[in-house]
Design a protein around this motif. Structure first.
Motif, mmCIF file in Angstrom:
data_model
loop_
_atom_site.group_PDB
_atom_site.id
_atom_site.type_symbol
_atom_site.label_atom_id
_atom_site.label_comp_id
_atom_site.label_asym_id
_atom_site.label_seq_id
_atom_site.Cartn_x
_atom_site.Cartn_y
_atom_site.Cartn_z
ATOM 1 N N SER A 76 -26.706 -3.450 -24.446
ATOM 2 C CA SER A 76 -25.588 -2.862 -23.719
ATOM 3 C C SER A 76 -24.303 -3.560 -24.137
ATOM 4 O O SER A 76 -24.221 -4.787 -24.065
ATOM 5 C CB SER A 76 -25.797 -3.026 -22.217
ATOM 6 O OG SER A 76 -24.752 -2.422 -21.507
ATOM 7 N N PRO A 77 -23.320 -2.842 -24.604
ATOM 8 C CA PRO A 77 -23.321 -1.399 -24.830
ATOM 9 C C PRO A 77 -24.200 -1.057 -26.031
ATOM 10 O O PRO A 77 -24.481 -1.917 -26.870
ATOM 11 C CB PRO A 77 -21.852 -1.078 -25.103
ATOM 12 C CG PRO A 77 -21.280 -2.353 -25.645
ATOM 13 C CD PRO A 77 -22.054 -3.459 -24.991
ATOM 14 N N PRO A 78 -24.622 0.215 -26.133
ATOM 15 C CA PRO A 78 -25.474 0.626 -27.256
ATOM 16 C C PRO A 78 -24.802 0.378 -28.608
ATOM 17 O O PRO A 78 -23.576 0.401 -28.716
ATOM 18 C CB PRO A 78 -25.665 2.130 -27.028
ATOM 19 C CG PRO A 78 -25.376 2.339 -25.584
ATOM 20 C CD PRO A 78 -24.347 1.310 -25.213
ATOM 21 N N LEU A 79 -25.615 0.130 -29.620
ATOM 22 C CA LEU A 79 -25.141 -0.076 -30.987
ATOM 23 C C LEU A 79 -25.434 1.156 -31.822
ATOM 24 O O LEU A 79 -26.330 1.935 -31.500
ATOM 25 C CB LEU A 79 -25.858 -1.269 -31.625
ATOM 26 C CG LEU A 79 -25.711 -2.622 -30.971
ATOM 27 C CD1 LEU A 79 -26.641 -3.626 -31.649
ATOM 28 C CD2 LEU A 79 -24.275 -3.096 -31.061
ATOM 29 N N HIS A 80 -24.731 1.293 -32.917
ATOM 30 C CA HIS A 80 -25.085 2.303 -33.911
ATOM 31 C C HIS A 80 -24.767 1.744 -35.289
ATOM 32 O O HIS A 80 -23.951 0.832 -35.431
ATOM 33 C CB HIS A 80 -24.370 3.642 -33.667
ATOM 34 C CG HIS A 80 -22.892 3.581 -33.870
ATOM 35 N ND1 HIS A 80 -22.031 3.226 -32.871
ATOM 36 C CD2 HIS A 80 -22.128 3.796 -34.963
ATOM 37 C CE1 HIS A 80 -20.794 3.239 -33.331
ATOM 38 N NE2 HIS A 80 -20.820 3.571 -34.590
ATOM 39 N N LYS A 112 -23.330 8.262 -39.091
ATOM 40 C CA LYS A 112 -23.688 7.274 -38.076
ATOM 41 C C LYS A 112 -25.115 7.532 -37.594
ATOM 42 O O LYS A 112 -25.608 8.646 -37.624
ATOM 43 C CB LYS A 112 -22.734 7.349 -36.886
ATOM 44 C CG LYS A 112 -21.330 6.914 -37.212
ATOM 45 C CD LYS A 112 -20.449 6.950 -35.990
ATOM 46 C CE LYS A 112 -19.043 6.507 -36.352
ATOM 47 N NZ LYS A 112 -18.132 6.586 -35.226
ATOM 48 N N ALA A 151 -28.170 7.285 -34.546
ATOM 49 C CA ALA A 151 -28.277 7.453 -33.102
ATOM 50 C C ALA A 151 -28.003 6.094 -32.455
ATOM 51 O O ALA A 151 -28.110 5.053 -33.106
ATOM 52 C CB ALA A 151 -29.670 7.945 -32.732
ATOM 53 N N ASP A 152 -27.652 6.115 -31.180
ATOM 54 C CA ASP A 152 -27.441 4.854 -30.472
ATOM 55 C C ASP A 152 -28.722 4.044 -30.413
ATOM 56 O O ASP A 152 -29.809 4.589 -30.240
ATOM 57 C CB ASP A 152 -26.956 5.117 -29.045
ATOM 58 C CG ASP A 152 -25.502 5.549 -28.996
ATOM 59 O OD1 ASP A 152 -24.793 5.382 -29.998
ATOM 60 O OD2 ASP A 152 -25.079 6.048 -27.940
ATOM 61 N N VAL A 174 -30.575 1.309 -28.211
ATOM 62 C CA VAL A 174 -30.480 0.791 -26.846
ATOM 63 C C VAL A 174 -31.578 -0.221 -26.516
ATOM 64 O O VAL A 174 -31.584 -0.800 -25.444
ATOM 65 C CB VAL A 174 -30.484 1.946 -25.809
ATOM 66 C CG1 VAL A 174 -29.251 2.819 -25.969
ATOM 67 C CG2 VAL A 174 -31.751 2.780 -25.917
#
Length: 168
Positions: free
Chosen positions: A69-73, A82, A84-85, A87
């Motif tokens: 958190s927060p999600p990475l990409h 890019k 997907a996120d 998590v």
């Protein structure tokens, strides 16, 4: 690009160029291929592979899982590309298969905890990226028989990455 998806590189083995090779690593009692990628900004695990580990006998190799958190990409090599996120992150206990390039008894490789970010459609089931490769002091070299080796200089062991005549 080579048929097995690994980029062919000139004889230079420095970390200046992107360099990607597969080696063997033990997770629990089973051996899997892991990709060492000097161009990878982080270590990644394919979501479906992590799900298999959770269900199988290798679940003890998963040390810890946590939410990101927060999600990475990841940003791809093409502009605007890019992932997907990401998590979920999982720390796995990995042990490389140490060998001695000169044929002597090899020192056993230590068990190394590696933090992998889970990526839904990662190209490789397991990919170890640049930060770990540098911290372990990895150097790539080839021997007179054309085998490619990875020397983990800071950890004191070598692994065979590729062989002209792979074992059957």
């Amino acid at each position: 690009q080579a048929e097995d998806g690994i980029r062919d590189q000139p004889r230079s083995r420095g970390l200046g160029d992107v360099y990607k090779r597969q080696v063997h690593v033990k997770l629990g009692k089973r051996t899997f291929k892991v990709c060492l990628d000097t161009g990878g900004s982080r270590s990644l695990i394919r979501k479906s592979f992590l799900e298999q580990l959770r269900k199988g006998s290798q679940k003890n190799s998963i040390v810890k899982e946590e939410r990101i958190s927060p999600p990475l990409h990841c940003q791809g090599v093409c502009e605007g590309m890019k992932s997907a996120d990401m998590v979920v992150a999982a720390t796995l206990n990995c042990q490389f298969e140490a060998l001695d390039p000169d044929g002597h008894n090899a020192k056993e490789a230590p068990v190394l905890p590696v933090l992998f970010a889970e990526l839904d459609n990662a190209a490789d089931a397991l990919l170890i990226g640049f930060p770990e490769i540098v911290s372990w002091g990895c150097k790539f070299f080839d021997d007179q028989d054309g085998n490619i080796w990875v020397d983990f200089t800071k950890l004191g062991f070598c692994v065979l990455a590729e062989s002209k005549n792979p074992p059957e």
